[in-house]
Design a protein around this motif. Structure first.
Motif, PDB file in Angstrom:
ATOM      1  N   MET A 118     -27.398   4.133   4.868  1.00 36.30           N
ATOM      2  CA  MET A 118     -26.760   5.236   4.154  1.00 36.30           C
ATOM      3  C   MET A 118     -27.834   6.156   3.573  1.00 36.30           C
ATOM      4  O   MET A 118     -28.775   5.715   2.929  1.00 36.30           O
ATOM      5  CB  MET A 118     -25.885   4.681   3.021  1.00 36.30           C
ATOM      6  N   VAL A 119     -27.690   7.425   3.839  1.00 36.44           N
ATOM      7  CA  VAL A 119     -28.628   8.406   3.316  1.00 36.44           C
ATOM      8  C   VAL A 119     -28.059   8.997   2.036  1.00 36.44           C
ATOM      9  O   VAL A 119     -26.905   9.423   1.993  1.00 36.44           O
ATOM     10  CB  VAL A 119     -28.875   9.538   4.344  1.00 36.44           C
ATOM     11  N   HIS A 120     -28.851   9.001   0.972  1.00 33.73           N
ATOM     12  CA  HIS A 120     -28.423   9.668  -0.246  1.00 33.73           C
ATOM     13  C   HIS A 120     -29.531  10.606  -0.687  1.00 33.73           C
ATOM     14  O   HIS A 120     -30.617  10.600  -0.136  1.00 33.73           O
ATOM     15  CB  HIS A 120     -28.069   8.668  -1.349  1.00 33.73           C
ATOM     16  N   THR A 121     -29.234  11.430  -1.650  1.00 37.06           N
ATOM     17  CA  THR A 121     -30.203  12.428  -2.061  1.00 37.06           C
ATOM     18  C   THR A 121     -30.789  12.081  -3.421  1.00 37.06           C
ATOM     19  O   THR A 121     -30.142  11.475  -4.256  1.00 37.06           O
ATOM     20  CB  THR A 121     -29.569  13.827  -2.133  1.00 37.06           C
ATOM     21  N   MET A 122     -32.044  12.446  -3.602  1.00 36.56           N
ATOM     22  CA  MET A 122     -32.709  12.322  -4.884  1.00 36.56           C
ATOM     23  C   MET A 122     -33.260  13.696  -5.197  1.00 36.56           C
ATOM     24  O   MET A 122     -34.191  14.153  -4.551  1.00 36.56           O
ATOM     25  CB  MET A 122     -33.830  11.271  -4.816  1.00 36.56           C
ATOM     26  N   SER A 123     -32.624  14.376  -6.141  1.00 33.68           N
ATOM     27  CA  SER A 123     -33.011  15.742  -6.452  1.00 33.68           C
ATOM     28  C   SER A 123     -32.725  16.609  -5.231  1.00 33.68           C
ATOM     29  O   SER A 123     -31.583  16.729  -4.812  1.00 33.68           O
ATOM     30  CB  SER A 123     -34.481  15.810  -6.866  1.00 33.68           C
ATOM     31  N   ASP A 124     -33.771  17.176  -4.623  1.00 35.67           N
ATOM     32  CA  ASP A 124     -33.557  18.115  -3.533  1.00 35.67           C
ATOM     33  C   ASP A 124     -34.015  17.584  -2.189  1.00 35.67           C
ATOM     34  O   ASP A 124     -34.289  18.353  -1.273  1.00 35.67           O
ATOM     35  CB  ASP A 124     -34.284  19.421  -3.839  1.00 35.67           C
ATOM     36  N   PHE A 125     -34.105  16.270  -2.036  1.00 38.67           N
ATOM     37  CA  PHE A 125     -34.520  15.730  -0.741  1.00 38.67           C
ATOM     38  C   PHE A 125     -33.760  14.444  -0.438  1.00 38.67           C
ATOM     39  O   PHE A 125     -33.318  13.733  -1.343  1.00 38.67           O
ATOM     40  CB  PHE A 125     -36.027  15.468  -0.716  1.00 38.67           C
ATOM     41  N   PRO A 126     -33.580  14.123   0.851  1.00 41.93           N
ATOM     42  CA  PRO A 126     -32.837  12.916   1.226  1.00 41.93           C
ATOM     43  C   PRO A 126     -33.687  11.659   1.053  1.00 41.93           C
ATOM     44  O   PRO A 126     -34.899  11.686   1.209  1.00 41.93           O
ATOM     45  CB  PRO A 126     -32.503  13.156   2.697  1.00 41.93           C
ATOM     46  N   VAL A 127     -33.017  10.559   0.716  1.00 48.04           N
ATOM     47  CA  VAL A 127     -33.650   9.243   0.654  1.00 48.04           C
ATOM     48  C   VAL A 127     -32.941   8.364   1.673  1.00 48.04           C
ATOM     49  O   VAL A 127     -31.732   8.153   1.589  1.00 48.04           O
ATOM     50  CB  VAL A 127     -33.538   8.626  -0.757  1.00 48.04           C
ATOM     51  N   TYR A 128     -33.697   7.855   2.635  1.00 52.60           N
ATOM     52  CA  TYR A 128     -33.122   7.092   3.730  1.00 52.60           C
ATOM     53  C   TYR A 128     -33.076   5.604   3.404  1.00 52.60           C
ATOM     54  O   TYR A 128     -34.085   5.003   3.043  1.00 52.60           O
ATOM     55  CB  TYR A 128     -33.923   7.315   5.005  1.00 52.60           C
ATOM     56  N   ALA A 129     -31.886   5.013   3.521  1.00 50.84           N
ATOM     57  CA  ALA A 129     -31.737   3.576   3.322  1.00 50.84           C
ATOM     58  C   ALA A 129     -32.413   2.843   4.479  1.00 50.84           C
ATOM     59  O   ALA A 129     -32.321   3.260   5.631  1.00 50.84           O
ATOM     60  CB  ALA A 129     -30.259   3.205   3.247  1.00 50.84           C
ATOM     61  N   TYR A 130     -33.067   1.752   4.172  1.00 48.86           N
ATOM     62  CA  TYR A 130     -33.835   1.067   5.225  1.00 48.86           C
ATOM     63  C   TYR A 130     -32.930   0.526   6.331  1.00 48.86           C
ATOM     64  O   TYR A 130     -33.329   0.466   7.499  1.00 48.86           O
ATOM     65  CB  TYR A 130     -34.704  -0.041   4.622  1.00 48.86           C
ATOM     66  N   LYS A 131     -31.703   0.159   5.988  1.00 47.77           N
ATOM     67  CA  LYS A 131     -30.805  -0.389   7.007  1.00 47.77           C
ATOM     68  C   LYS A 131     -30.370   0.665   8.012  1.00 47.77           C
ATOM     69  O   LYS A 131     -29.875   0.333   9.089  1.00 47.77           O
ATOM     70  CB  LYS A 131     -29.582  -1.029   6.341  1.00 47.77           C
ATOM     71  N   GLU A 132     -30.530   1.951   7.656  1.00 46.60           N
ATOM     72  CA  GLU A 132     -30.210   3.015   8.599  1.00 46.60           C
ATOM     73  C   GLU A 132     -31.378   3.307   9.535  1.00 46.60           C
ATOM     74  O   GLU A 132     -31.189   3.912  10.594  1.00 46.60           O
ATOM     75  CB  GLU A 132     -29.847   4.292   7.827  1.00 46.60           C
ATOM     76  N   MET A 133     -32.577   2.890   9.161  1.00 44.83           N
ATOM     77  CA  MET A 133     -33.768   3.218   9.941  1.00 44.83           C
ATOM     78  C   MET A 133     -34.386   2.008  10.624  1.00 44.83           C
ATOM     79  O   MET A 133     -35.102   2.155  11.614  1.00 44.83           O
ATOM     80  CB  MET A 133     -34.813   3.877   9.034  1.00 44.83           C
ATOM     81  N   LEU A 134     -34.123   0.826  10.078  1.00 42.96           N
ATOM     82  CA  LEU A 134     -34.739  -0.388  10.593  1.00 42.96           C
ATOM     83  C   LEU A 134     -33.671  -1.414  10.928  1.00 42.96           C
ATOM     84  O   LEU A 134     -32.587  -1.402  10.354  1.00 42.96           O
ATOM     85  CB  LEU A 134     -35.709  -0.981   9.557  1.00 42.96           C
ATOM     86  N   ASP A 135     -33.999  -2.302  11.836  1.00 49.23           N
ATOM     87  CA  ASP A 135     -33.081  -3.384  12.192  1.00 49.23           C
ATOM     88  C   ASP A 135     -32.996  -4.361  11.030  1.00 49.23           C
ATOM     89  O   ASP A 135     -34.024  -4.783  10.485  1.00 49.23           O
ATOM     90  CB  ASP A 135     -33.581  -4.100  13.446  1.00 49.23           C
ATOM     91  N   GLU A 136     -31.798  -4.733  10.629  1.00 45.57           N
ATOM     92  CA  GLU A 136     -31.647  -5.593   9.454  1.00 45.57           C
ATOM     93  C   GLU A 136     -32.239  -6.981   9.684  1.00 45.57           C
ATOM     94  O   GLU A 136     -32.797  -7.589   8.767  1.00 45.57           O
ATOM     95  CB  GLU A 136     -30.177  -5.707   9.067  1.00 45.57           C
ATOM     96  N   GLU A 137     -32.132  -7.481  10.901  1.00 40.45           N
ATOM     97  CA  GLU A 137     -32.663  -8.812  11.202  1.00 40.45           C
ATOM     98  C   GLU A 137     -34.189  -8.825  11.193  1.00 40.45           C
ATOM     99  O   GLU A 137     -34.822  -9.775  10.731  1.00 40.45           O
ATOM    100  CB  GLU A 137     -32.153  -9.285  12.563  1.00 40.45           C
ATOM    101  N   PHE A 138     -34.787  -7.759  11.715  1.00 45.30           N
ATOM    102  CA  PHE A 138     -36.244  -7.630  11.734  1.00 45.30           C
ATOM    103  C   PHE A 138     -36.590  -6.213  11.290  1.00 45.30           C
ATOM    104  O   PHE A 138     -36.800  -5.323  12.120  1.00 45.30           O
ATOM    105  CB  PHE A 138     -36.776  -7.914  13.139  1.00 45.30           C
ATOM    106  N   PRO A 139     -36.632  -5.974   9.987  1.00 45.35           N
ATOM    107  CA  PRO A 139     -36.823  -4.610   9.460  1.00 45.35           C
ATOM    108  C   PRO A 139     -38.259  -4.115   9.608  1.00 45.35           C
ATOM    109  O   PRO A 139     -39.038  -4.097   8.663  1.00 45.35           O
ATOM    110  CB  PRO A 139     -36.416  -4.750   7.988  1.00 45.35           C
ATOM    111  N   PHE A 140     -38.562  -3.692  10.808  1.00 44.90           N
ATOM    112  CA  PHE A 140     -39.906  -3.250  11.153  1.00 44.90           C
ATOM    113  C   PHE A 140     -39.820  -2.281  12.320  1.00 44.90           C
ATOM    114  O   PHE A 140     -38.963  -2.392  13.188  1.00 44.90           O
ATOM    115  CB  PHE A 140     -40.766  -4.458  11.555  1.00 44.90           C
ATOM    116  N   LYS A 141     -40.740  -1.309  12.334  1.00 47.66           N
ATOM    117  CA  LYS A 141     -40.953  -0.504  13.532  1.00 47.66           C
ATOM    118  C   LYS A 141     -42.312   0.165  13.425  1.00 47.66           C
ATOM    119  O   LYS A 141     -42.867   0.325  12.331  1.00 47.66           O
ATOM    120  CB  LYS A 141     -39.849   0.538  13.725  1.00 47.66           C
ATOM    121  N   VAL A 142     -42.876   0.512  14.570  1.00 43.06           N
ATOM    122  CA  VAL A 142     -44.147   1.219  14.615  1.00 43.06           C
ATOM    123  C   VAL A 142     -43.964   2.442  15.494  1.00 43.06           C
ATOM    124  O   VAL A 142     -43.324   2.378  16.559  1.00 43.06           O
ATOM    125  CB  VAL A 142     -45.290   0.306  15.130  1.00 43.06           C
TER     126      VAL A 142
END
Length: 302
Positions: free
Chosen positions: A1-25
């Motif tokens: 889930m993406v939410h905002t902090m002031s004037d910029f988005p904050v990306y939730a890690y579960k939206e960007m990384l795999d929950e089972e293995f939260p990593f990417k390069v």
């Protein structure tokens, strides 16, 4: 889930990384870079393989060049910018701490890496950026580790996650050791600031451990650590492997188990003593953490 902090988005890690293995390069180049100001819940560790670009954070631009390694802690707004017409290659690793190893969630022994990646960015000195210029021999070591990580990630052969975890841990150790050497050459004021914030963070944890029976509020405990609630929670996940609620529950349940073993208090009295006003909530949390009810635990303590 993406939410905002002031004037910029904050990306939730579960939206960007795999929950089972939260990593990417990923490899960032002028053609593949995020020019939009943003932040994220996870930790980012970046290394400049070649060339130069600008890292913009907290309203200031910093020059990055070959051999720089830097961290982007959770909730820190940032973006990349081109530096004139210069080319660059940047290796970006995104991860949550528990990606390394479920049994290694508590990284408190890696204090120098924690100082570099999480605490040092809190210091409000105008020219400070959480980066280090690595000497040539350390650059070679880091680049070798990154090459193995990238190969394992690209090929995803059997056991690739285990191989990445091992190399990622090696990278954190190298970074922490280098920061320990680096900090020896920095001014005493910076060292005092890092120590101050580290002590404040652990003071906040100690406060939780001694006031667990009270109606503790995340904002109030984070204030003890001189951190925002979101940043304090991220630090807890890194150092203790638990969120604020998870850590508070674990502290309370540890005391509850001791009382069930060594006192004649009934379950309701124990629930009240460790901070739960509703017995049903206490029973539910106790079973969630231990797998059995408080009464069954009293019969067969472990």
């Amino acid at each position: 889930m993406v939410h905002t902090m002031s004037d910029f988005p904050v990306y939730a890690y579960k939206e960007m990384l795999d929950e089972e293995f939260p990593f990417k390069v990923e490899v960032r180049t002028p053609a593949y870079m995020n020019k939009t100001k943003h932040a994220h819940e996870h930790l980012q560790l970046c290394y400049m393989m070649s060339g130069s670009c600008l890292h913009v954070t907290n309203g200031r631009s910093y020059v990055l060049t070959k051999g720089d390694i830097f961290s982007i802690p959770p909730y820190q707004e940032h973006r990349l910018e081109l530096r004139e017409s210069m080319d660059f290659i940047l290796i970006q690793i995104d991860f949550m701490p528990h990606a390394i190893n479920e049994s290694l969630r508590d990284l408190s022994r890696m204090q120098t890496f924690v100082d570099f990646a999480y605490i040092r960015p809190l210091i409000s000195q105008e020219d400070l950026i959480p980066k280090m210029a690595l000497p040539p021999n350390i650059q070679s070591s880091v680049e070798n580790v990154l090459q193995v990580i990238r190969t394992e990630w690209d090929e995803m052969k059997d056991g690739y996650q285990l191989a990445i975890k091992a190399e990622l841990l090696k990278l954190l150790v190298i970074t922490g050791r280098q920061y320990a050497r680096y900090s020896e050459t920095q001014g005493q004021q910076e060292q005092r600031e890092v120590l101050f914030h580290r002590k404040a963070f652990h003071k906040a944890i100690a406060y939780m451990e001694s006031h667990y029976h009270e109606d503790l509020n995340l904002d109030d405990v984070a204030n003890i650590a001189y951190m925002s609630p979101s940043y304090f929670s991220s630090m807890l996940r890194l150092v203790k492997g638990k969120s604020y609620i998870e850590l508070l529950s674990a502290i309370r349940m540890q005391v509850a188990m001791e009382l069930l073993r060594n006192s004649d208090l009934n379950v309701t009295e124990i629930a009240l003593r460790v901070g739960y006003n509703h017995i049903s909530h206490f029973n539910r949390m106790f079973k969630k953490l231990t797998g059995i009810t408080p009464r069954d635990f009293r019969k067969h303590p472990f």
